[in-house]
Each structure stands twice: as C-alpha cells, then as structure tokens.
Design an enzyme around this catalytic site. Structure first.
Site, mmCIF file in Angstrom:
data_model
loop_
_atom_site.group_PDB
_atom_site.id
_atom_site.type_symbol
_atom_site.label_atom_id
_atom_site.label_comp_id
_atom_site.label_asym_id
_atom_site.label_seq_id
_atom_site.Cartn_x
_atom_site.Cartn_y
_atom_site.Cartn_z
ATOM 1 N N ARG A 1 52.387 -38.885 37.716
ATOM 2 C CA ARG A 1 53.129 -38.184 36.650
ATOM 3 C C ARG A 1 53.815 -39.194 35.746
ATOM 4 O O ARG A 1 54.897 -38.943 35.229
ATOM 5 C CB ARG A 1 54.161 -37.260 37.260
ATOM 6 N N LYS B 1 57.869 -40.942 32.401
ATOM 7 C CA LYS B 1 57.773 -40.306 33.724
ATOM 8 C C LYS B 1 57.912 -38.797 33.530
ATOM 9 O O LYS B 1 58.885 -38.342 32.910
ATOM 10 C CB LYS B 1 58.904 -40.854 34.603
ATOM 11 N N ASP C 1 51.615 -31.454 39.387
ATOM 12 C CA ASP C 1 51.461 -30.982 38.006
ATOM 13 C C ASP C 1 51.701 -32.080 36.974
ATOM 14 O O ASP C 1 51.589 -31.846 35.776
ATOM 15 C CB ASP C 1 52.401 -29.794 37.735
ATOM 16 N N ARG D 1 61.318 -44.898 31.205
ATOM 17 C CA ARG D 1 61.842 -45.902 32.138
ATOM 18 C C ARG D 1 61.474 -47.297 31.653
ATOM 19 O O ARG D 1 60.373 -47.523 31.153
ATOM 20 C CB ARG D 1 61.243 -45.633 33.521
ATOM 21 N N ARG E 1 54.379 -52.926 42.628
ATOM 22 C CA ARG E 1 55.059 -52.555 43.867
ATOM 23 C C ARG E 1 54.369 -53.195 45.062
ATOM 24 O O ARG E 1 53.226 -53.652 44.939
ATOM 25 C CB ARG E 1 54.978 -51.021 44.065
ATOM 26 N N ASP F 1 55.644 -47.870 48.204
ATOM 27 C CA ASP F 1 55.337 -47.717 46.780
ATOM 28 C C ASP F 1 56.614 -47.706 45.945
ATOM 29 O O ASP F 1 56.553 -47.783 44.720
ATOM 30 C CB ASP F 1 54.526 -46.443 46.519
#
Ligand code: AMP
Ligand code: MG
Length: 488
Positions: free
Chosen positions: A97, A117, A129, A180, A187, A256
C-alpha cells in the site's frame, strides 16, 4: 481530479532521482498510485519541506500530489519488494500500500525517499486494499515528528492528504495518504527477499547499493559486507537503546520494519510508556509480548541474526567461515547495546563518567518506579528540576534513601548535572491519550486545533515552553484496556 501522470508542481523544488531502479528488477515493480476521489491536504510539514528544498507555499496548494492523483516532475514510481519475519513467521511482502515516488536530492546533496503510504493496490498487495485509514496516518505524522524532535533517528512525515473515500476496517473509516520521507526504505526484509529468491546477483547488488548509499566508508574495509553488518549492528544497538531511554515501544519490530540505515520506521502500533513497566505491551496483536518494552533489545538481536544470515554468501566463500564471521559480529551486539543503554540511563540521572555502583543506582530507581507505578517521563524530568517526583514514588520509603545516595553522588557537580539531565529527559512525550484525542477531533469533527496544539508542544520536548507546561497537568492515563493497532 487531475489526470494521472500529469506532472504537477514544476518549480516547486522537486529534484527526484531513481537510483533504486539501477538494481535488479526483481527488487521492485514500476507502479503508479491509484487516483482517489477527492484529494484534500490535511497536514503539511513546512520544516521538512524546506529541508528537502521544496517550496512549501506552492506545494500546500497541490493536494493532488499528496493523494497520488498527480506525480511530481521526475517521478518514476515503483513499489519495492521485500520479505520479513512477522512475529517470527517469514513471509514474502513488499509495498502493498505504498509507492516510492523517487529520491529527492536536497540542496545540500542529501538523498531522501519520498513515499506515498495508502496510495492504492500494487503487485504486492496480497488480499489488502492498498489503502490506509486517516487515523493511523495522522498518528504516524504526529509520532514520527515527535520522535524527530526527541532526537531519535526516524522517518519523517511531509504530508497527510484525505482521499474522500472510505476504507473498510472493522468499521468504515475515512481514508488518507501519508507522504513519508526516509533516508531509504531498505529493510532487513529487503535483504531477506533477495536471499529467499536465491537471487545472488540481486543480493550482491543490493549490498553494494546499500553500502554506497548509507555506509560509503565501509568500502575501505577489507571485507565490506562484514563491515556493513558491523555498522548495522552498531546503529540498531544505539537506536534501540535510545528507544528504551525514552520509554518508546515500537510494537511491531518485524524484520520488514527494521531499517538498514538505523531509522525508526513504521509507526503502526507504537506507544510510549506511562508508568514504568518492562512487560508493557500496547499492541492488540502482540499476545505473547514478543515486542514488549523490555524485550526490544533481544528482538533487535534476533532481527540482526536474520540480517546476518542473508549476508552469509557475501561474507566468505566457505560457509563455515562465513558463519563464524557473522557470529563474531553478532556477539558484539549485546556489548554495544549495553554500553549505549548504560550511557543513556546514567545521563538520565545526571552521570556522565561512570563510577562503580552507578548503573546499580539507575537500576534501583527503575525498580522503585516499577514497584510504585511511577510515570517514567515525569519521574526523570522532575528529578532534573528538583520538582517533586510522582506521589507514589515520593511515598516509597526506599526512595528517600535512594535520593540521598544519588544527591551525594552528584555532589558539587549537581547544578551542572541537572542541566545536562534537562537535555535528555523530556517534559513531554506523545502520550497515547492525547494523540488519540487529537486524531479523533480531526477525523470526527474536522477540528485541527487539538492536533496543532499538541504538535506545537511536542516540537521542543526538552525546553519546557508554556505549551509544554500546560500538558504537565493534563490527564493522560488511558484506561487499562487501551490498545494500539497496526495501521492496516
Ligand atoms: P505493516 O503492518 O504496515 O508493516 O505492513 C506489513 C505488510 O502488509 C506490508 O507488506 C504492507 O505493504 C502490507 N499491507 C498492510 N496494509 C495493507 C493494505 N491495506 N493493503 C495492502 N497491503 C497492506
Ligand atoms: Mg511495515
């Protein structure tokens, strides 16, 4: 509504690059944000915009960009692939997302990922979704900016835009998109993805890219991947020690959600301690207390072991030797964490140069706080200013004894020590109840006043402004059933 792909905001200072796309294609997927019904900018962070070299005034009128209805010039949007251990269970994940719009290169040459995001479905959405509810996006904005003000390495928040669409969670909620800003979104899970695909080329390229982007000095080392591991271990040890010193509970330290550059990332179910309690858990899904306040140092280590495992093929040709190198590096984590934690906890009681018995002194205070349910933040700030500590603690008979020992330890240095303490013990933290109240006012009434007021106070947490002081007497304790939720 703006047409997709229509570049907007030329001249607003956008300077986007896409170096991530030099990596093997398995690591990302070109993908555009899905336009929303009615983009409306709710929050915009002028300070970070200016730091990025962006023209805040112009951008504040460009709601479309921050909802994903228009792309900033130069954007080559992608979704990034990653994997991760979620509560110990490995899954292939990826930006389900989120969309990386590009890397903004600032006027002083720094590089930041600009990510939306809640921007719609991607190849990695699985059953989700691709959207976010407004509450959690406002929460991330408040919390990440508060963490930054507290001096903690963290992703930042540039904007929150309402979508004008509802999202289905337990109830129907208004949707929003968060912009963001991160040093990068690489990660532990990004490395795990390459390793899980047995994609050696991708792993090698990702390692080289990460070193170049975050730890260029590592290239001078004899074994750069090993030195990368050392650096990441050092960064995480320091970061988690800092969280501990502020009573911060991340809440979902899945691999993550552990950033390779050492920023705090993913503000889903995080929360700050009120009363000191090492077993504290706020997250509704953390039934075992895996990510409890006091378990964070251990979980940090667990995650770093997962990172080290991915690097094995790059550490040494011989597997046994690679394992030995990794093990030695990992063995340093505990020491690095302990040193950092000790330094920070001693600073909280005004001690810079450790002498024998000092750490025990700090530990005894924590024990007293725990036994008396004393508030973590208030206790340390009160000590810093010679105000009365919380009543429960003041009343504990051992506390007076502790205080005498402590004062004699500070001795003639007391005034300077208290001054130093005021630089590390905040007046204010984003207490869960205040954050909830501020979010509720926006979501339910469109009232931004409480949020603005709270964020204003959180901006200078060590200074004790008038706004900050006002929060000292504001009720903050949530009822015992208070829980936080992942921002899904
Ligand atoms: P998080 O809990 O935010 O760390 O997300 C864990 C994983 O679930 C990531 O791969 C996210 O992209 C994915 N995810 C979370 N929420 C959604 C959503 N509403 N739709 C699609 N993917 C999601
Ligand atoms: Mg995440």
């Amino acid at each position: 509504m703006e047409a997709m792909n229509q570049a907007q905001g030329n001249g607003a200072g956008w300077n986007l690059e896409a170096t991530y796309q030099t990596l093997p294609k398995a690591l990302f997927e070109p993908c555009e944000p899905v336009p929303v019904k009615q983009p409306t900018l709710l929050l915009f962070n002028r300070a970070i915009a200016e730091h990025l070299g962006l023209d805040a005034k112009q951008l504040e009128t460009q709601d479309a960009i921050f909802a994903g209805n228009a792309l900033p010039p130069g954007s080559q949007p992608i979704a990034q692939a990653y994997g991760g251990h979620q509560f110990g269970q490995f899954n292939i994940l990826g930006d389900g997302r989120a969309i990386l719009l590009g890397e903004q290169v600032t006027p002083i040459g720094e590089r930041y990922d600009i990510q939306l995001k809640g921007s719609g479905r991607t190849l990695y959405s699985r059953r989700g979704d691709g959207r976010s509810a407004m509450g959690p996006m406002l929460r991330e904005f408040i919390l990440s900016e508060a963490m930054h003000a507290l001096g903690v390495p963290t992703t930042r928040s540039l904007a929150v835009a309402a979508t004008g669409e509802a999202v289905h969670r337990e109830t129907l909620q208004p949707g929003a998109v968060l912009t963001r800003v991160a040093a990068s979104h690489i990660r532990v899970g990004t490395f795990q993805f390459a390793a899980a695909m047995s994609n050696y080329e991708a792993l090698k390229a990702l390692t080289a890219y990460t070193i170049q982007r975050h730890y260029p000095e590592v290239n001078q080392a004899e074994n750069p991947p090993l030195e990368l591991l050392n650096q990441v271990i050092a960064k995480q040890a320091e970061l988690i020690a800092q969280w501990m010193s502020l009573g911060f509970i991340h809440g979902v330290m899945n691999t993550d959600n552990m950033s390779i550059c050492g920023e705090t990332i993913d503000y889903g179910p995080c929360a700050f301690l009120n009363a000191f309690n090492p077993g504290m858990v706020y997250s509704s899904i953390d039934h075992q207390g895996r990510y409890a306040y006091g378990n964070q140092p251990n979980i940090g280590h667990w995650n770093l072991v997962r990172f080290a495992e991915t690097l094995l093929p790059l550490l040494h040709e011989e597997k046994e030797q690679a394992i030995e190198l990794a093990q030695n590096a990992l063995d340093d984590y505990a020491e690095r964490f302990n040193v950092a934690y000790k330094r920070r906890m001693l600073a909280k009681i005004g001690i810079e140069q450790e002498e024998e018995g000092d750490f025990d002194l700090a530990q005894r205070l924590l024990n007293l706080m725990q036994a008396s349910d004393a508030d973590f933040t208030h206790t340390f700030r009160a000590l810093s200013e010679e105000r009365a500590v919380p009543l429960q603690l003041e009343a504990a008979p051992e506390y007076q004894e502790w205080r005498t020992v402590w004062e004699s330890r500070l001795g003639s240095q007391k005034a300077e020590s208290l001054e130093a303490m005021r630089r590390v013990n905040p007046w204010i933290i984003p207490r869960n109840r205040w954050v909830e109240e501020a979010i509720e006012a926006v979501v339910e009434k469109g009232d931004f006043e409480p949020l603005g007021h709270l964020m204003g106070a959180l901006e200078r947490p060590f200074e004790g402004s008038e706004a900050t002081r006002e929060f000292l007497t504001k009720p903050y304790e949530e009822d015992e059933s208070y829980q936080t939720f992942c921002g899904t």
